[in-house]
Write a protein that holds these residues in place. Sequence first.
Motif, PDB file in Angstrom:
ATOM      1  N   GLU A  76       0.844  -1.189   0.000  1.00 58.22           N
ATOM      2  CA  GLU A  76       0.000   0.000   0.000  1.00 58.22           C
ATOM      3  C   GLU A  76       0.884   1.245   0.000  1.00 58.22           C
ATOM      4  O   GLU A  76       1.810   1.354   0.810  1.00 58.22           O
ATOM      5  N   GLN A  77       0.568   2.200  -0.877  1.00 54.04           N
ATOM      6  CA  GLN A  77       1.392   3.405  -0.976  1.00 54.04           C
ATOM      7  C   GLN A  77       1.419   4.176   0.342  1.00 54.04           C
ATOM      8  O   GLN A  77       2.466   4.670   0.761  1.00 54.04           O
ATOM      9  N   LYS A  78       0.264   4.259   1.012  1.00 52.76           N
ATOM     10  CA  LYS A  78       0.213   4.994   2.277  1.00 52.76           C
ATOM     11  C   LYS A  78       1.079   4.318   3.336  1.00 52.76           C
ATOM     12  O   LYS A  78       1.771   4.990   4.114  1.00 52.76           O
ATOM     13  N   ASN A  79       1.073   2.992   3.354  1.00 51.53           N
ATOM     14  CA  ASN A  79       1.905   2.264   4.311  1.00 51.53           C
ATOM     15  C   ASN A  79       3.393   2.485   4.031  1.00 51.53           C
ATOM     16  O   ASN A  79       4.202   2.661   4.949  1.00 51.53           O
ATOM     17  N   LEU A  90       4.642   5.091   2.622  1.00 50.15           N
ATOM     18  CA  LEU A  90       4.942   6.479   2.989  1.00 50.15           C
ATOM     19  C   LEU A  90       5.198   6.610   4.484  1.00 50.15           C
ATOM     20  O   LEU A  90       6.156   7.277   4.907  1.00 50.15           O
ATOM     21  N   HIS A  91       4.345   5.972   5.297  1.00 50.01           N
ATOM     22  CA  HIS A  91       4.548   6.009   6.745  1.00 50.01           C
ATOM     23  C   HIS A  91       5.878   5.354   7.123  1.00 50.01           C
ATOM     24  O   HIS A  91       6.637   5.889   7.950  1.00 50.01           O
ATOM     25  N   GLY A  94       0.503  -0.654   8.322  1.00 52.15           N
ATOM     26  CA  GLY A  94       0.160   0.757   8.447  1.00 52.15           C
ATOM     27  C   GLY A  94       0.096   1.191   9.898  1.00 52.15           C
ATOM     28  O   GLY A  94       0.782   0.645  10.761  1.00 52.15           O
TER      29      GLY A  94
END
Length: 408
Positions: free
Chosen positions: A39-42, A44-45, A102
């Motif tokens: 996941e891109q958001k994961n 990023l974090h 995430g």
Amino acid sequence: MDVGLSNKWVRWGLLNLAIVALYGTLMRYKIAYNFPFFEQKNLLHAHSHFAFGGWVSHLLYTGLTLLVTPFVTAGRRKQYQALVFLNLLGSFGMLVAFTIEGYKAVSIAFSTLSILVAVVFAGIFIRDRRCWPASHPSVPWAAGGLLLNVVSSAGPFSLAYMMATGNVDSSLYLGSIYFYLHFQYNGWFFLGSMALAAALLPPAFFSLKGYFRIFIIAAIPSFFLSVHWAGIPWWLYLATIMAALLQLGAWIVLLVRAKAWYHQNRPARPSYRKHLFFYAAAFALTIKFVLQALSAIPWLSRLVFGFRPIVIAYLHLVLLGVYSLFLIGYYVARQMIRITPVAKAAALLLLIGVICNELFLAVQGFAALAYIPVPFVNELLLGAAVLLLGGAAGLYISQYRKQKAGGY
């Protein structure tokens, strides 16, 4: 901290920089091309937390431990070493947990460990201030930076509470992120780096105490530059403007005085290439203070910083252009990063990658302001990320190659 262990911590830092660059490259690839995994958001974090904890904070903790080592007992040195290790453990834990799940229980637990390390490190370091020589220039910068590192933890705690309860307020969520970023970038990272820089200065250099007072006092009100969209009162807005201008003015005066002092005391054969990363970091920091002052103009701030590429360009300017380049330069100056032909080529590649990354992000951001599409900009940003990855990986690998070190 013994020499062998300290060199090992520095090599860990270089490895962590390569991992940060690897995650950046992976995210850029997912934007430019189809890559269904993760996941891109994961990512990023994981990328951002590891960059802060595993790269910048790790080398700041290592540097401060090296500074305090001559003044404390062997038992205390082991405590500092244990904290450096625990910070690494928390950073790698966040890297894996954020990548997989995430913002959930495991990642929050490792994030909490990193915060506890920050609190304990600050506590014992500040208590050990009495062991330092009274005139040591690094002490106030280090203590102030560590305190603001602890203050910044209010941001992640607020985010974790909102995530855990499911009660997410958009304004509070954004404010918590900016709170953390501000007191990391303008508090812990800046003051901690200045502590390391002060230790390199010759005894005859002019006093930095007055500058320290300006920067640490202005660090608090300047936070509201990030959230003046929240409708802060006029008197607080005025204080933020004064803080931004005060920091910019103090930095320019400091540079001018330092340049004048250097010209009066420079060696017969100055090595400009040896200090290239210091010059580049100082230039990037000057741009940062200018942009920070300009952000006090409400309409300009809303216009410019409402575009994600410009925000990302600013964040990378500070993290890569200022602190990453400074830390590499610092450990080169401390002779803890060996200068080999491979290291020189990798360092140059990294510097080119930083410049290209900022240039392409700025083009993308300002083109978005004018609603002008830029062909292949995502591919160009991917190319810049590959340069950063190649430079960081090459710098790490160079420390293990058996080559004769040479001048820089």
